[in-house]
Design a protein around this motif. Structure first.
Motif, PDB file in Angstrom:
ATOM      1  N   ALA A 152      28.241  -6.384 -31.686  1.00 36.37           N
ATOM      2  CA  ALA A 152      28.711  -7.345 -30.677  1.00 36.37           C
ATOM      3  C   ALA A 152      28.226  -6.980 -29.281  1.00 36.37           C
ATOM      4  CB  ALA A 152      30.238  -7.422 -30.702  1.00 36.37           C
ATOM      5  N   VAL A 153      27.956  -5.692 -29.041  1.00 38.54           N
ATOM      6  CA  VAL A 153      27.444  -5.266 -27.742  1.00 38.54           C
ATOM      7  C   VAL A 153      26.147  -6.004 -27.403  1.00 38.54           C
ATOM      8  CG1 VAL A 153      26.542  -3.305 -26.422  1.00 38.54           C
ATOM      9  CG2 VAL A 153      28.519  -2.986 -27.941  1.00 38.54           C
ATOM     10  N   PHE A 154      25.356  -6.298 -28.422  1.00 40.13           N
ATOM     11  CA  PHE A 154      24.014  -6.845 -28.215  1.00 40.13           C
ATOM     12  C   PHE A 154      23.929  -8.354 -28.476  1.00 40.13           C
ATOM     13  CE2 PHE A 154      23.818  -2.422 -29.451  1.00 40.13           C
ATOM     14  CZ  PHE A 154      23.083  -1.873 -28.409  1.00 40.13           C
ATOM     15  N   LEU A 155      25.083  -8.991 -28.692  1.00 35.23           N
ATOM     16  CA  LEU A 155      25.082 -10.432 -28.950  1.00 35.23           C
ATOM     17  C   LEU A 155      24.994 -11.261 -27.679  1.00 35.23           C
ATOM     18  CD1 LEU A 155      27.576 -11.340 -31.829  1.00 35.23           C
ATOM     19  CD2 LEU A 155      25.159 -11.950 -31.637  1.00 35.23           C
ATOM     20  N   GLU A 182      15.992  -8.021 -23.916  1.00 32.86           N
ATOM     21  CA  GLU A 182      15.156  -8.091 -25.114  1.00 32.86           C
ATOM     22  C   GLU A 182      14.797  -6.693 -25.611  1.00 32.86           C
ATOM     23  OE1 GLU A 182      11.769 -10.408 -24.137  1.00 32.86           O
ATOM     24  OE2 GLU A 182      12.838 -12.323 -24.180  1.00 32.86           O
ATOM     25  N   VAL A 183      14.492  -5.812 -24.674  1.00 32.62           N
ATOM     26  CA  VAL A 183      14.133  -4.439 -25.044  1.00 32.62           C
ATOM     27  C   VAL A 183      15.313  -3.730 -25.710  1.00 32.62           C
ATOM     28  CG1 VAL A 183      13.471  -2.175 -24.139  1.00 32.62           C
ATOM     29  CG2 VAL A 183      12.355  -4.240 -23.269  1.00 32.62           C
ATOM     30  N   LEU A 184      16.509  -3.880 -25.153  1.00 37.01           N
ATOM     31  CA  LEU A 184      17.695  -3.238 -25.730  1.00 37.01           C
ATOM     32  C   LEU A 184      18.014  -3.789 -27.119  1.00 37.01           C
ATOM     33  CD1 LEU A 184      20.166  -2.935 -22.698  1.00 37.01           C
ATOM     34  CD2 LEU A 184      18.937  -1.105 -23.873  1.00 37.01           C
ATOM     35  N   VAL A 185      17.907  -5.100 -27.277  1.00 39.00           N
ATOM     36  CA  VAL A 185      18.172  -5.714 -28.577  1.00 39.00           C
ATOM     37  C   VAL A 185      17.163  -5.224 -29.609  1.00 39.00           C
ATOM     38  CG1 VAL A 185      18.148  -7.887 -29.855  1.00 39.00           C
ATOM     39  CG2 VAL A 185      19.358  -7.730 -27.679  1.00 39.00           C
ATOM     40  N   ALA A 186      15.887  -5.179 -29.238  1.00 34.43           N
ATOM     41  CA  ALA A 186      14.862  -4.706 -30.170  1.00 34.43           C
ATOM     42  C   ALA A 186      15.101  -3.251 -30.556  1.00 34.43           C
ATOM     43  CB  ALA A 186      13.478  -4.867 -29.540  1.00 34.43           C
ATOM     44  N   PRO A 239      24.043 -25.256 -21.454  1.00 37.24           N
ATOM     45  CA  PRO A 239      22.682 -24.809 -21.128  1.00 37.24           C
ATOM     46  C   PRO A 239      22.600 -23.288 -21.209  1.00 37.24           C
ATOM     47  CG  PRO A 239      23.855 -25.494 -19.158  1.00 37.24           C
ATOM     48  CD  PRO A 239      24.718 -25.899 -20.312  1.00 37.24           C
ATOM     49  N   LEU A 240      21.603 -22.795 -21.905  1.00 37.28           N
ATOM     50  CA  LEU A 240      21.454 -21.364 -22.112  1.00 37.28           C
ATOM     51  C   LEU A 240      20.142 -20.892 -21.495  1.00 37.28           C
ATOM     52  CD1 LEU A 240      22.598 -21.295 -25.851  1.00 37.28           C
ATOM     53  CD2 LEU A 240      23.935 -20.575 -23.862  1.00 37.28           C
ATOM     54  N   ALA A 241      20.231 -19.860 -20.657  1.00 35.61           N
ATOM     55  CA  ALA A 241      19.061 -19.358 -19.956  1.00 35.61           C
ATOM     56  C   ALA A 241      18.225 -18.458 -20.863  1.00 35.61           C
ATOM     57  CB  ALA A 241      19.501 -18.580 -18.718  1.00 35.61           C
ATOM     58  N   ALA A 242      16.949 -18.299 -20.519  1.00 37.65           N
ATOM     59  CA  ALA A 242      16.079 -17.375 -21.240  1.00 37.65           C
ATOM     60  C   ALA A 242      16.573 -15.951 -21.014  1.00 37.65           C
ATOM     61  CB  ALA A 242      14.646 -17.518 -20.748  1.00 37.65           C
ATOM     62  N   PRO A 243      16.511 -15.102 -22.015  1.00 40.70           N
ATOM     63  CA  PRO A 243      17.030 -13.734 -21.876  1.00 40.70           C
ATOM     64  C   PRO A 243      16.150 -12.892 -20.967  1.00 40.70           C
ATOM     65  CG  PRO A 243      15.915 -13.983 -23.973  1.00 40.70           C
ATOM     66  CD  PRO A 243      15.979 -15.352 -23.369  1.00 40.70           C
ATOM     67  N   PRO A 244      16.726 -12.000 -20.172  1.00 37.45           N
ATOM     68  CA  PRO A 244      15.914 -11.101 -19.336  1.00 37.45           C
ATOM     69  C   PRO A 244      15.167 -10.087 -20.197  1.00 37.45           C
ATOM     70  CG  PRO A 244      18.243 -10.541 -19.183  1.00 37.45           C
ATOM     71  CD  PRO A 244      18.167 -11.821 -19.956  1.00 37.45           C
ATOM     72  N   VAL A 245      14.097  -9.550 -19.662  1.00 37.96           N
ATOM     73  CA  VAL A 245      13.257  -8.627 -20.430  1.00 37.96           C
ATOM     74  C   VAL A 245      14.021  -7.367 -20.835  1.00 37.96           C
ATOM     75  CG1 VAL A 245      11.185  -7.184 -20.339  1.00 37.96           C
ATOM     76  CG2 VAL A 245      11.148  -9.485 -19.346  1.00 37.96           C
ATOM     77  N   TRP A 246      14.827  -6.828 -19.926  1.00 34.14           N
ATOM     78  CA  TRP A 246      15.560  -5.605 -20.252  1.00 34.14           C
ATOM     79  C   TRP A 246      16.497  -5.816 -21.436  1.00 34.14           C
ATOM     80  CZ3 TRP A 246      20.825  -5.806 -20.264  1.00 34.14           C
ATOM     81  CH2 TRP A 246      21.450  -6.793 -19.484  1.00 34.14           C
ATOM     82  N   ALA A 304      34.425 -11.971 -20.762  1.00 34.04           N
ATOM     83  CA  ALA A 304      33.043 -11.524 -20.958  1.00 34.04           C
ATOM     84  C   ALA A 304      32.034 -12.640 -20.726  1.00 34.04           C
ATOM     85  CB  ALA A 304      32.876 -10.945 -22.366  1.00 34.04           C
ATOM     86  N   ASP A 305      32.479 -13.888 -20.781  1.00 35.52           N
ATOM     87  CA  ASP A 305      31.580 -15.020 -20.516  1.00 35.52           C
ATOM     88  C   ASP A 305      31.554 -15.405 -19.050  1.00 35.52           C
ATOM     89  OD1 ASP A 305      30.658 -15.411 -23.136  1.00 35.52           O
ATOM     90  OD2 ASP A 305      32.479 -16.503 -23.678  1.00 35.52           O
ATOM     91  N   ASP A 306      32.423 -14.796 -18.252  1.00 37.41           N
ATOM     92  CA  ASP A 306      32.497 -15.122 -16.830  1.00 37.41           C
ATOM     93  C   ASP A 306      31.855 -14.054 -15.954  1.00 37.41           C
ATOM     94  OD1 ASP A 306      33.879 -17.473 -17.379  1.00 37.41           O
ATOM     95  OD2 ASP A 306      35.832 -16.463 -17.336  1.00 37.41           O
ATOM     96  N   VAL A 307      31.227 -13.068 -16.571  1.00 30.89           N
ATOM     97  CA  VAL A 307      30.605 -11.979 -15.823  1.00 30.89           C
ATOM     98  C   VAL A 307      29.122 -11.925 -16.186  1.00 30.89           C
ATOM     99  CG1 VAL A 307      32.750 -10.651 -15.710  1.00 30.89           C
ATOM    100  CG2 VAL A 307      31.180 -10.302 -17.632  1.00 30.89           C
ATOM    101  N   PRO A 308      28.314 -11.210 -15.411  1.00 26.47           N
ATOM    102  CA  PRO A 308      26.893 -11.070 -15.766  1.00 26.47           C
ATOM    103  C   PRO A 308      26.707 -10.462 -17.147  1.00 26.47           C
ATOM    104  CG  PRO A 308      27.290 -10.312 -13.523  1.00 26.47           C
ATOM    105  CD  PRO A 308      28.637 -10.569 -14.131  1.00 26.47           C
ATOM    106  N   LEU A 309      25.550 -10.688 -17.722  1.00 24.73           N
ATOM    107  CA  LEU A 309      25.263 -10.224 -19.077  1.00 24.73           C
ATOM    108  C   LEU A 309      25.468  -8.726 -19.226  1.00 24.73           C
ATOM    109  CD1 LEU A 309      24.178 -10.677 -21.944  1.00 24.73           C
ATOM    110  CD2 LEU A 309      21.851 -10.569 -21.001  1.00 24.73           C
ATOM    111  N   TRP A 310      25.006  -7.945 -18.256  1.00 22.09           N
ATOM    112  CA  TRP A 310      25.141  -6.491 -18.354  1.00 22.09           C
ATOM    113  C   TRP A 310      26.615  -6.072 -18.369  1.00 22.09           C
ATOM    114  CZ3 TRP A 310      27.872  -3.823 -14.775  1.00 22.09           C
ATOM    115  CH2 TRP A 310      28.063  -4.435 -13.511  1.00 22.09           C
ATOM    116  N   ALA A 311      27.452  -6.764 -17.618  1.00 14.48           N
ATOM    117  CA  ALA A 311      28.878  -6.431 -17.569  1.00 14.48           C
ATOM    118  C   ALA A 311      29.556  -6.777 -18.892  1.00 14.48           C
ATOM    119  CB  ALA A 311      29.552  -7.161 -16.411  1.00 14.48           C
TER     120      ALA A 311
END
Length: 481
Positions: A136-139, A292-296, A283-290, A91-98
Motif C-alpha cells: 500500500a505504501v507504493f499504491l 516511478e523509480v521507487l515503485v520499480a 482527473p489523475l496526473a502523470a506520476p513523478p519520476v522519483w 492520505a488523499d489530501d496531502v502530497p504523494l510523498w506524505a
C-alpha cells in the motif's frame, strides 16, 4: 505514462486502501487494549524478556530501542490515530510523498508490535496485513493513477494466499480429498460464530458441495487472476463471495476481510461501471519520476523475495503461514491443513475454599469468544481478534501449545490481575481472588436439533479429565509478581 499506470483501477485502489486502513485501525486497537496483559512488563509473556534474548536482526522493532508499557501504548494509539486519519481520507489530501510516508509509518509501527508479540502474534493474518500494508505504501493516492506493477503484486499476494491454502488442504488431511472435512470443521474451528451451529447441521451432501466449491475457489479460480479482463474481475468476484461465506460461518479475525480487499483490487472499474452506477474517475496526473523509480525498485525487491514462497508452493513439504524474512514480506499462507474431528476445551475454575474437599464449590471463568457455558450462543467478534481465546483453543488440542503462557495466566487469576481480567468475559471472584485454580478438559459438541429444541443449549459437553490440578498462588510464579 499508460504503461506504468491504469486509471481504470482508481476506485479499486480507493476501496482497498480505505479498507486496509480500517483493518490497521482494528489491529492497533487490539494491541492497545490487549497488549499490556499479554506482552507488557508484567504480562503473560513479557516483551522485555523477549527483547533481551532476541537480537534486532532476527526481530526488527522500534522496541529494541526502548520498551515500556507506556511507550508500547503510545505507539499502538498513534497507529490507531494515523489509521483513522487515512481511513477518513487524509492520505488523499496531502502530497504523494506524505501519503507514502503515512502508509510507511503504519507498516513500521505494526511490524514493531508483531515482532515482539511472540505466540500472540503468530497468526497468518498478521503477516498478511504487513505484506499488504507494505504494498500500500507504493499504491499512491488520488493525485496519480494506480501503478500497474503494484496492482500485479497485489494479485500475486492474493494468488499465494488462496492457492497456498488450497494446496495445503490437498496435501494434508484426507478428509479434504474425500470431501468430508466440513462434517467436522464448523463445530471444531477455533471460534465458532452465531451461525456456525446452523452451518454444522446442513445436510452432509451440502457439506461435500461446500468442500468441492472450496477447492475450485482456491485452486482453479486464482489462476484466472492473471488472465485479461473481464476474467480477472470475475475471478475476484468469486473469491469475494467465498470469503463472505467464511465470514458468516466463523470468526477468523481480519483474514477474510483482507482477502476480500485484495480481490477487489483486481476489479477493473471501467468494466464494473458498465453494470454498476459507479462515480466518474477524477482527473489523475502523470506520476513523478522519483515515484516511478521507487515503485520499480519495490517491484524488483518483491520479485526477488518471491523465490522462497514460490519454491514452497511447489514443495512436497509445503510450509503454512511462514515468513521467510523478519520483515514479514512475501510470505507463505494456508489454513486447516488438518481438521479436528472433535473439540476439546480447557475450562478454568476457581474456588474461595481454604481447604479442598470433595464438596468444594468451583466456579468457572468465562471467556469472551471461546465456548464455555453450554447455553451461551457463540458470538461474532471477527474482524476483532481475541488473542487469548484463540490460544485457549490451541491449548485444548495439546498442552504443548500452552507451555509458555498458561501457568502465568493461572498466576494472574490467583491475584485478580486487573489487566488480565479485562481479557475475560466474566470473573466469578470480583471482590477477592480465589484461593485455588484448576483447569479441566472437556469434550464439546454442538447439540442436535432435538436437544436444542428441548432447551438443551448450543453445546453438550463431557468431562475428559484434568488439565491442571488445583494450585495455590505460592505454587505458580506469575511474571512480574
Amino acid at each position: 505514462m499508460e504503461w506504468f499506470t491504469s486509471s481504470g483501477y482508481w476506485l479499486s485502489r480507493l476501496v482497498f486502501q480505505r479498507g486496509l486502513a480500517a483493518i490497521y485501525l482494528l489491529a492497533f486497537l487490539t494491541a492497545a487494549t490487549q497488549g499490556r496483559a499479554l506482552i507488557g512488563e508484567r504480562g503473560l509473556t513479557p516483551a522485555p524478556r523477549f527483547l533481551a534474548r532476541v537480537p534486532f536482526r532476527r526481530s526488527p522493532s522500534l522496541f529494541h530501542l526502548h520498551y515500556s508499557d507506556r511507550f508500547f501504548t503510545v505507539c499502538a494509539w498513534l497507529g490507531a490515530a494515523l489509521a483513522a486519519a487515512v481511513l477518513a481520507g487524509a492520505a488523499d489530501d496531502v502530497p504523494l510523498w506524505a501519503a507514502m510516508a503515512a502508509w510507511l509509518v503504519l507498516w513500521l509501527l505494526y511490524l514493531s508490535i508483531v515482532n515482539v508479540g511472540q505466540v500472540w502474534y503468530g497468526f497468518g493474518w498478521e503477516s498478511l496485513l504487513l505484506e499488504a500494508g507494505f504494498l500500500a505504501v507504493f499504491l499512491g493516492n488520488e493525485r496519480t493513477a494506480p501503478p500497474v506493477l503494484v496492482l500485479w503484486l497485489l494479485r500475486w499476494l492474493l494468488f499465494r494466499l488462496e492457492f497456498g491454502a488450497g494446496l495445503i488442504k490437498l496435501r494434508g488431511d484426507r478428509c479434504w480429498r474425500d470431501l468430508t472435512c466440513l462434517y467436522y470443521h464448523h463445530e471444531t474451528q477455533p471460534m465458532p460464530g452465531p451461525l456456525s451451529w446452523y452451518f454444522h447441521h446442513l445436510p452432509k451432501p451440502l457439506h461435500r458441495v461446500e468442500t468441492a466449491a472450496n477447492h475450485v475457489a482456491q485452486l482453479v479460480v486464482p489462476l484466472a487472476l492473471f488472465t485479461p479482463q473481464p476474467a480477472a474481475s470475475v475471478a475476484a468476484g468469486i473469491i469475494v463471495v467465498t470469503q463472505l461465506w467464511l465470514v458468516a460461518s466463523g470468526n477468523f479475525s481480519w483474514l477474510n476481510w483482507a482477502t476480500i480487499l485484495l480481490a477487489l483490487s483486481a476489479v477493473d472499474g471501467r468494466m464494473a461501471a458498465e453494470v454498476l452506477p459507479l462515480p466518474t474517475p477524477p482527473p489523475l496526473a502523470a506520476p513523478p519520476v522519483w515515484y516511478e523509480v521507487l515503485v520499480a525498485a519495490a517491484f524488483v525487491f518483491v520479485v526477488v523475495l518471491s523465490y522462497w514462497p514460490a519454491r514452497n508452493l511447489l514443495s512436497g513439504r509445503q510450509l503454512m503461514n511462514y515468513s521467510f524474512n523478519p520483515l514479514h514480506l512475501v510470505n507463505t499462507y494456508g489454513a486447516f491443513g488438518s481438521v479436528n474431528r472433535s473439540r476439546q476445551e480447557v475450562v478454568i475454575e476457581g474456588t474461595a475454599a481454604a481447604v479442598l474437599t470433595p464438596d468444594t464449590v468451583w466456579k468457572e471463568y468465562e471467556f469472551r469468544g471461546k465456548p464455555g457455558d453450554v447455553r451461551r450462543m457463540p458470538r461474532q467478534f471477527a474482524p476483532y481478534h481475541l488473542r487469548l481465546d484463540w490460544m485457549m483453543w490451541f491449548a485444548g488440542i495439546s498442552a504443548a501449545y500452552a507451555g509458555s503462557w498458561f501457568t502465568p495466566l493461572v498466576g494472574k487469576l490467583l491475584v485478580n490481575d486487573r489487566a488480565t481480567l479485562k481479557l475475560l468475559r466474566a470473573c466469578p471472584f470480583p471482590d477477592e481472588p480465589p484461593t485455588h485454580i484448576r483447569a479441566r478438559l472437556y469434550l464439546y459438541r454442538f447439540t442436535t436439533r432435538r436437544e436444542r429444541h428441548a432447551g438443551g443449549g448450543w453445546w453438550h459437553r463431557t468431562l475428559i479429565g484434568e488439565f491442571l490440578p488445583p494450585v495455590r498462588l505460592e505454587q505458580v510464579d506469575p511474571p512480574g509478581g
